[in-house]
Design an enzyme around this catalytic site. Sequence first.
Site, PDB file in Angstrom:
ATOM      1  N   CYS A  35       0.016   3.358  -6.185  1.00  0.00           N
ATOM      2  CA  CYS A  35      -0.777   2.326  -5.524  1.00  0.00           C
ATOM      3  C   CYS A  35      -2.085   2.880  -4.981  1.00  0.00           C
ATOM      4  CB  CYS A  35       0.085   1.794  -4.387  1.00  0.00           C
ATOM      5  SG  CYS A  35      -0.774   0.708  -3.309  1.00  0.00           S
ATOM      6  N   GLY A  56       0.776  -1.240   0.000  1.00  0.00           N
ATOM      7  CA  GLY A  56       0.000   0.000   0.000  1.00  0.00           C
ATOM      8  C   GLY A  56       0.802   1.281   0.000  1.00  0.00           C
ATOM      9  N   GLY A  62       3.191   2.243  -2.295  1.00  0.00           N
ATOM     10  CA  GLY A  62       3.746   2.661  -3.591  1.00  0.00           C
ATOM     11  C   GLY A  62       3.097   3.932  -4.117  1.00  0.00           C
TER      12      GLY A  62
HETATM   13  P1  5GP Z   1       7.143   3.528  -5.602  1.00  0.00           P
HETATM   14  O1  5GP Z   1       8.632   3.454  -5.607  1.00  0.00           O
HETATM   15  O2  5GP Z   1       6.597   4.018  -6.892  1.00  0.00           O
HETATM   16  O3  5GP Z   1       6.608   4.304  -4.427  1.00  0.00           O
HETATM   17  O4  5GP Z   1       6.609   2.037  -5.364  1.00  0.00           O
HETATM   18  C1  5GP Z   1       6.905   0.986  -6.242  1.00  0.00           C
HETATM   19  C2  5GP Z   1       6.160  -0.243  -5.786  1.00  0.00           C
HETATM   20  O5  5GP Z   1       4.740  -0.066  -5.849  1.00  0.00           O
HETATM   21  C3  5GP Z   1       6.362  -1.479  -6.662  1.00  0.00           C
HETATM   22  O6  5GP Z   1       7.597  -2.081  -6.472  1.00  0.00           O
HETATM   23  C4  5GP Z   1       5.190  -2.349  -6.236  1.00  0.00           C
HETATM   24  O7  5GP Z   1       5.445  -3.052  -5.030  1.00  0.00           O
HETATM   25  C5  5GP Z   1       4.107  -1.339  -5.943  1.00  0.00           C
HETATM   26  N1  5GP Z   1       3.122  -1.296  -7.041  1.00  0.00           N
HETATM   27  C6  5GP Z   1       3.344  -1.249  -8.364  1.00  0.00           C
HETATM   28  N2  5GP Z   1       2.187  -1.202  -9.065  1.00  0.00           N
HETATM   29  C7  5GP Z   1       1.197  -1.250  -8.168  1.00  0.00           C
HETATM   30  C8  5GP Z   1      -0.231  -1.264  -8.262  1.00  0.00           C
HETATM   31  O8  5GP Z   1      -0.832  -1.196  -9.327  1.00  0.00           O
HETATM   32  N3  5GP Z   1      -0.903  -1.362  -7.100  1.00  0.00           N
HETATM   33  C9  5GP Z   1      -0.263  -1.430  -5.898  1.00  0.00           C
HETATM   34  N4  5GP Z   1      -1.001  -1.562  -4.810  1.00  0.00           N
HETATM   35  N5  5GP Z   1       1.070  -1.391  -5.759  1.00  0.00           N
HETATM   36  C10 5GP Z   1       1.794  -1.305  -6.880  1.00  0.00           C
END
Ligand code: 5GP
Length: 357
Positions: A197, A192, A194
């Site tokens: 996300c 949750g 990301g």
């Molecule tokens: P960020 O670095 O962009 O904050 O987070 C990346 C992470 O977000 C990814 O490695 C993965 O675990 C998560 N993530 C990627 N796509 C999605 C999505 O569609 N839904 C959710 N809940 N998490 C995602």
Amino acid sequence: LNSIIRKIAHNMKLESDCKLDFNNVLIRPKRSTLSSRSEVSLERKFKFPHSQLTWEGIPIMAANMDTTGTLKMHQELVKHKIITCLHKFHTPEIIKEHIDSNGVLDTNYITITTGISDTDFENLVQISKVIDIKFICIDIANGYMEKLVKYCQRVREAFPEQIIIAGNVVSREMVEELILNGKVDIVKVGIGGGSACLTRKKTGVGMPQLSAVIECADAAHGVGGYIISDGGITCPGDMSKAYGGGADFVMVGGQFAGHEQNPGELIEENGKKYKLFYGMSSSHAMNKHYGNMANYRSSEGRVIKVPFKGDINDTVLDYLGGIRSTCTYINAHCIKHIPKCTTFVYVSQQLNNPYNN
Ligand code: 5GP
């Protein structure tokens, strides 16, 4: 008041201690013998609990998302000894084509992602016939499914030598279960948090990332394993905080998106340039890979236009410089020493930013 909270906690199963995100804390500076950032080494060497392989490099990973986990990104990130987690839609054919066209492919800095279906398993086996896989990442959004541990055991049987990663989870008991029974080496932590996300909004489920990292790192290290802090990195300081909380690796999505080297067209609107970045469970990704989104699920990912940031190498150097600087403030000679040199202070305001930039 405390007795009321205790009562509620007792009746409603409320955990009453406050869980923290990166922006709830800062790292307290300490006397340091380091006089320059150049004295800090960011490389770390790992031995694993199950795999017999060792790995050396900078423990940062580009997320296995369409927009960041690509072979083109690998060509750049490998120069910094950073790992690219290829997204799970890479087939043996795509990888073979890349090799045949003389593309860089250093398996020390690549992970192959797999879901937990039989088709995913078959794809993984076929890829292993094309390249000498070192890292395997078993990745599902909800790592609490019983099926995950069984799948991990299946992969371990087929790949006894490889470094196996599995996730995502955010609590101690599943970290131990995955390492001890799933026979994985590294657990991916984060639900949750990301930037693309929507899980927290759509389901109400999640765990503040820094607390998840602290709890899961303690559990993993207790049984000889490691963790990746995945999601929620917004700036270099967050990455240092993740290491400070005990993360062995940090995975980055959004902050590594929006560059020349990321896939996708450059979008121009009102004189400003953007690139598309989207969650892997967004309807955008579902439509792209599966043609449509199944009726029983709702989109748990966002589609974001991120401002164009130029060359990924500049972003990476900014991050590496930031971590080196953290190290000089707390007297950590290398990334491995960051957690033992870190004391967090709880803050009501992380940044003083009157100009909003
Ligand atoms: P960020 O670095 O962009 O904050 O987070 C990346 C992470 O977000 C990814 O490695 C993965 O675990 C998560 N993530 C990627 N796509 C999605 C999505 O569609 N839904 C959710 N809940 N998490 C995602």
